[in-house]
Design an enzyme around this catalytic site. Structure first.
Site, short mmCIF file in Angstrom:
data_model
loop_
_atom_site.label_atom_id
_atom_site.label_comp_id
_atom_site.label_asym_id
_atom_site.label_seq_id
_atom_site.Cartn_x
_atom_site.Cartn_y
_atom_site.Cartn_z
N SER A 192 -1.06 -54.66 -14.68
CA SER A 192 -0.29 -53.76 -13.81
C SER A 192 -0.13 -54.36 -12.41
O SER A 192 -0.93 -55.18 -11.97
CB SER A 192 -0.99 -52.41 -13.70
OG SER A 192 -1.16 -51.83 -14.96
N1 SAH Z 1 -5.45 -51.93 -17.20
C1 SAH Z 1 -4.55 -53.05 -17.24
C2 SAH Z 1 -3.19 -52.71 -17.70
C3 SAH Z 1 -3.09 -52.95 -19.13
S1 SAH Z 1 -1.53 -52.70 -19.83
C4 SAH Z 1 -4.63 -53.85 -15.99
O1 SAH Z 1 -5.73 -54.12 -15.60
O2 SAH Z 1 -3.63 -54.26 -15.42
C5 SAH Z 1 -1.85 -51.32 -20.85
C6 SAH Z 1 -2.77 -51.55 -21.99
O3 SAH Z 1 -2.89 -50.33 -22.70
C7 SAH Z 1 -2.32 -52.57 -23.02
O4 SAH Z 1 -3.26 -53.58 -23.12
C8 SAH Z 1 -2.22 -51.77 -24.32
O5 SAH Z 1 -2.61 -52.48 -25.46
C9 SAH Z 1 -3.16 -50.64 -24.04
N2 SAH Z 1 -2.99 -49.44 -24.86
C10 SAH Z 1 -1.84 -48.84 -25.29
N3 SAH Z 1 -2.12 -47.76 -26.04
C11 SAH Z 1 -3.49 -47.65 -26.07
C12 SAH Z 1 -4.39 -46.76 -26.69
N4 SAH Z 1 -3.99 -45.73 -27.44
N5 SAH Z 1 -5.71 -46.97 -26.50
C13 SAH Z 1 -6.17 -47.99 -25.75
N6 SAH Z 1 -5.36 -48.89 -25.16
C14 SAH Z 1 -4.03 -48.72 -25.31
#
Ligand code: SAH
Length: 345
Positions: A192
């Site tokens: 993000s």
């Molecule tokens: N927290 C991150 C952003 C990750 S992007 C950062 O540090 O920048 C969002 C993430 O959510 C992705 O890796 C995706 O695989 C995950 N995601 C989507 N649906 C999900 C779910 N139901 N449970 C856990 N993770 C999920």
């Protein structure tokens, strides 16, 4: 208990001490127009947030002292007196430890060992520039931009200034790590934007001390690392196994003792660890799963992008649990996140 805890804190390697910081005193919610009950039908609306009845409603989280952890014994909380300290003063002990761990990693990486962390790409090429880019000054400039854009909570600004974002992206992207941009982390997912990470954490912290926080969507682990500087315990769930593993590798050299990574479907939350003072959802669903609303402590806050990715109608939504059966929702910024999906892969 110690062993069990150590097992559940796979990253509990550090001899870090953290002190509570002075609450920012910023009334984030005052910028927010509280919505009574659920929104209906609007993009980004919270279908189930209205007034759900739940017999076994969770109790407020324990109000233990906001004290922080672990000097000689990893993972064991050891209260320390609250000290008010301005960010301009001597660095926070945990901050210092994180910086030391980080410098060690950078030095080891330059020597070719990288603490056992293997990275894709051409490490030796990237490392030279990485070392330049990783200077604290580069991060400080990022933090200055965050401050200029309205982030005021010193805990959040401090956390953003100490977590080395370049260590969470592929070396080939390190040059862009401190730009305000989402970057690919593989598996069609992204890290993000720093401004969004800071905003979400500031919103859920809202000047309170955070004991236990849940993140949905670990991704590469960056936001979990930032949260670990603000909250006492951080739980983070990821549904894509290779990303969960990568996050573990990314975090290990930073020796962050208070993060628990889980591989699973975050839509279900972690009932065994609930209630949480704050929940941060890093991926967008059409609603906020009721299980997560239920796992929020009364008085706790949840932030999530809500809405459709395809229609580009996502809205950052802040939910406050006002009682065992009531949640209040505010719709804030327009955002763009990867989707919240069901199940695991
Ligand atoms: N927290 C991150 C952003 C990750 S992007 C950062 O540090 O920048 C969002 C993430 O959510 C992705 O890796 C995706 O695989 C995950 N995601 C989507 N649906 C999900 C779910 N139901 N449970 C856990 N993770 C999920």
């Amino acid at each position: 208990m110690t062993d069990e805890r150590a097992k559940r804190f796979p990253l509990a390697l550090a001899d870090l001490v953290r002190e509570p910081r002075k609450p920012a005193g910023r009334a984030d919610a005052s910028r927010v127009k509280p919505a009574a009950g659920a929104s209906s039908g609007k993009p980004g609306g919270l279908r189930s947030a209205a007034v759900a009845q739940k017999s076994g409603a969770t109790a407020p989280s324990s109000a233990s002292a906001p004290a922080f952890a672990s000097k000689a014994t990893p993972g064991i909380a050891k209260p320390v007196p609250a000290t008010v300290r301005s960010p301009a003063q001597a660095p926070h002990p945990r901050t210092s430890a994180l910086r030391t761990a980080q410098r060690t990693v950078e030095r080891d990486a330059a020597n070719g060992s990288a603490n056992g962390v293997t990275r894709k790409g051409a490490p030796n090429v990237a490392l030279t520039s990485t070392q330049t880019l990783t200077s604290e000054r580069v991060r400080e400039r990022m933090v200055e931009r965050l401050r200029a854009n309205g982030i005021t909570d010193p805990r959040v600004l401090n956390a953003m200034s100490v977590v080395p974002r370049h260590m969470f992206v592929d070396p080939g992207l390190a040059a862009q790590a401190y730009e305000d941009a989402a970057l690919p982390i593989g598996h069609h997912q992204t890290i993000s934007k720093p401004s969004v990470v800071a905003r979400m954490i500031e919103l859920v912290a809202a000047g309170r001390t955070l004991e236990k926080v849940l993140e949905i969507g670990t991704g590469c682990g960056y936001q979990a690392a930032v949260l670990s500087q603000v909250a006492k315990e951080v739980y983070s769930i990821e549904r894509v196994r290779p990303l969960s593993e990568r996050a573990k590798l990314n975090l290990r050299p930073l020796r962050v003792p208070n993060i628990r990574l889980h591989y699973g479907d975050g839509r279900l939350g972690l009932p065994a660890a609930a209630p949480f003072d704050a929940i941060v959802i890093a991926c967008a669903g059409l609603d906020v799963p009721q299980a997560l609303l239920d796992q929020l402590a009364v008085g706790g806050k949840l932030v999530a992008p809500v809405g459709s990715q395809a229609a580009q109608s996502q809205v950052l939504t802040l939910v406050t649990r006002v009682s065992a059966t009531q949640w209040r929702e505010s719709q804030l910024d327009r955002v763009f996140f990867v989707p919240l999906k069901s199940g695991v892969i």
